[in-house]
Design a protein around this motif. Structure first.
Motif, PDB file in Angstrom:
ATOM      1  N   ARG A 129       0.466  -0.823   0.251  1.00  0.00           N
ATOM      2  CA  ARG A 129       0.141  -0.140   0.291  1.00  0.00           C
ATOM      3  C   ARG A 129       0.907   1.821  -0.184  1.00  0.00           C
ATOM      4  O   ARG A 129       0.659   2.457  -0.719  1.00  0.00           O
ATOM      5  N   ARG A 132       2.040   1.704  -3.581  1.00  0.00           N
ATOM      6  CA  ARG A 132       1.396   2.285  -4.681  1.00  0.00           C
ATOM      7  C   ARG A 132       1.115   3.796  -3.877  1.00  0.00           C
ATOM      8  O   ARG A 132       0.594   4.851  -4.942  1.00  0.00           O
ATOM      9  N   GLU A 157      -3.546   6.336 -11.947  1.00  0.00           N
ATOM     10  CA  GLU A 157      -4.238   5.675 -10.764  1.00  0.00           C
ATOM     11  C   GLU A 157      -4.967   4.591 -10.918  1.00  0.00           C
ATOM     12  O   GLU A 157      -4.761   4.016  -9.679  1.00  0.00           O
ATOM     13  N   ASN A 158      -5.828   4.471 -11.738  1.00  0.00           N
ATOM     14  CA  ASN A 158      -6.121   3.602 -12.092  1.00  0.00           C
ATOM     15  C   ASN A 158      -5.038   1.770 -12.576  1.00  0.00           C
ATOM     16  O   ASN A 158      -5.514   0.472 -12.089  1.00  0.00           O
ATOM     17  N   GLN A 161      -3.666   0.881  -9.285  1.00  0.00           N
ATOM     18  CA  GLN A 161      -4.639   0.399  -8.178  1.00  0.00           C
ATOM     19  C   GLN A 161      -4.216  -1.480  -9.074  1.00  0.00           C
ATOM     20  O   GLN A 161      -4.368  -2.275  -7.807  1.00  0.00           O
ATOM     21  N   HIS A 164      -1.524  -3.272  -7.879  1.00  0.00           N
ATOM     22  CA  HIS A 164      -1.397  -3.241  -6.216  1.00  0.00           C
ATOM     23  C   HIS A 164      -2.515  -4.514  -5.708  1.00  0.00           C
ATOM     24  O   HIS A 164      -2.426  -5.230  -5.315  1.00  0.00           O
ATOM     25  N   ASP A 165      -3.913  -4.731  -6.536  1.00  0.00           N
ATOM     26  CA  ASP A 165      -4.559  -5.338  -6.647  1.00  0.00           C
ATOM     27  C   ASP A 165      -4.243  -6.466  -7.164  1.00  0.00           C
ATOM     28  O   ASP A 165      -4.208  -7.567  -5.503  1.00  0.00           O
TER      29      ASP A 165
END
Length: 185
Positions: A129, A132, A157-158, A161, A164-165
């Motif tokens: 996190r 990110r 940003e997308n 993310q 990150h996911d």
């Protein structure tokens, strides 16, 4: 413009997953594994030296580790280091090699180990996190200095993310596999 930041973040997240894997490999799951001894250091002529650099560590049987030191004079120091560690194993030596018997895991110890796995996984998630967050801050700095557009910022940003996911899913899978290994042995 945003791709190098994204690649760096992805690389850091991959390293975090690899670090978690390595950390969990050192957890005792009932089977003898030479990696159990990776964290043990021995005072070798005034220098703390990892045990795996002082000799060969092997697992000739499922429940036994054998340490063959290159310098047999180190046997007492190695035994002390093993006893001081949190492994809960008592070394036995015959003057040339050290044998460690890996005890059976009881239900209470299994639950403790699963808690440790979850704690390590959560620490890794916090690190992911943070990676990110740092990447998003870099994207916002680029936007502020007009190097990228508002649409580029939203896309970046997308993208971060999604990375990150995927990293979080990977960490969860690593932890779940280790928990399964601990509970099934």
């Amino acid at each position: 413009m945003t791709q190098p930041i994204l690649d760096t973040a992805k690389e850091k997240m991959t390293k975090t997953a690899a670090l978690l894997r390595k950390e969990l490999a050192a957890l005792r799951a009932g089977r003898a594994n030479p990696q159990l001894l990776d964290r043990i250091t021995v005072d070798y002529y005034g220098t703390p030296t990892p045990l795996n650099q002082l000799g060969n560590i092997s697992a000739p049987e499922a429940r036994q580790l054998v340490i063959a030191l290159w310098d047999p004079k180190l046997i007492p120091q190695v035994e002390k280091a093993i006893l001081k560690s949190d492994l809960g194993m008592t070394p036995a030596n015959d003057g040339k090699i050290i044998r460690l018997v890996v005890p059976e895991l009881n239900e209470e110890r299994r639950k403790e180990l699963t808690k440790l796995v979850r704690k390590s996984c959560e620490e890794s998630k916090v690190a992911v996190r943070a990676i990110r967050r740092d990447a998003v801050e870099q994207f916002k700095k680029l936007r502020k200095s007009s190097e990228i557009t508002e649409d580029d910022l939203k896309q970046a940003e997308n993208d971060i993310q999604k990375v990150h996911d995927n990293a979080i899913k990977e960490l969860d899978k690593i932890a779940a596999d280790k928990e399964k290994e601990i509970m099934s042995v």
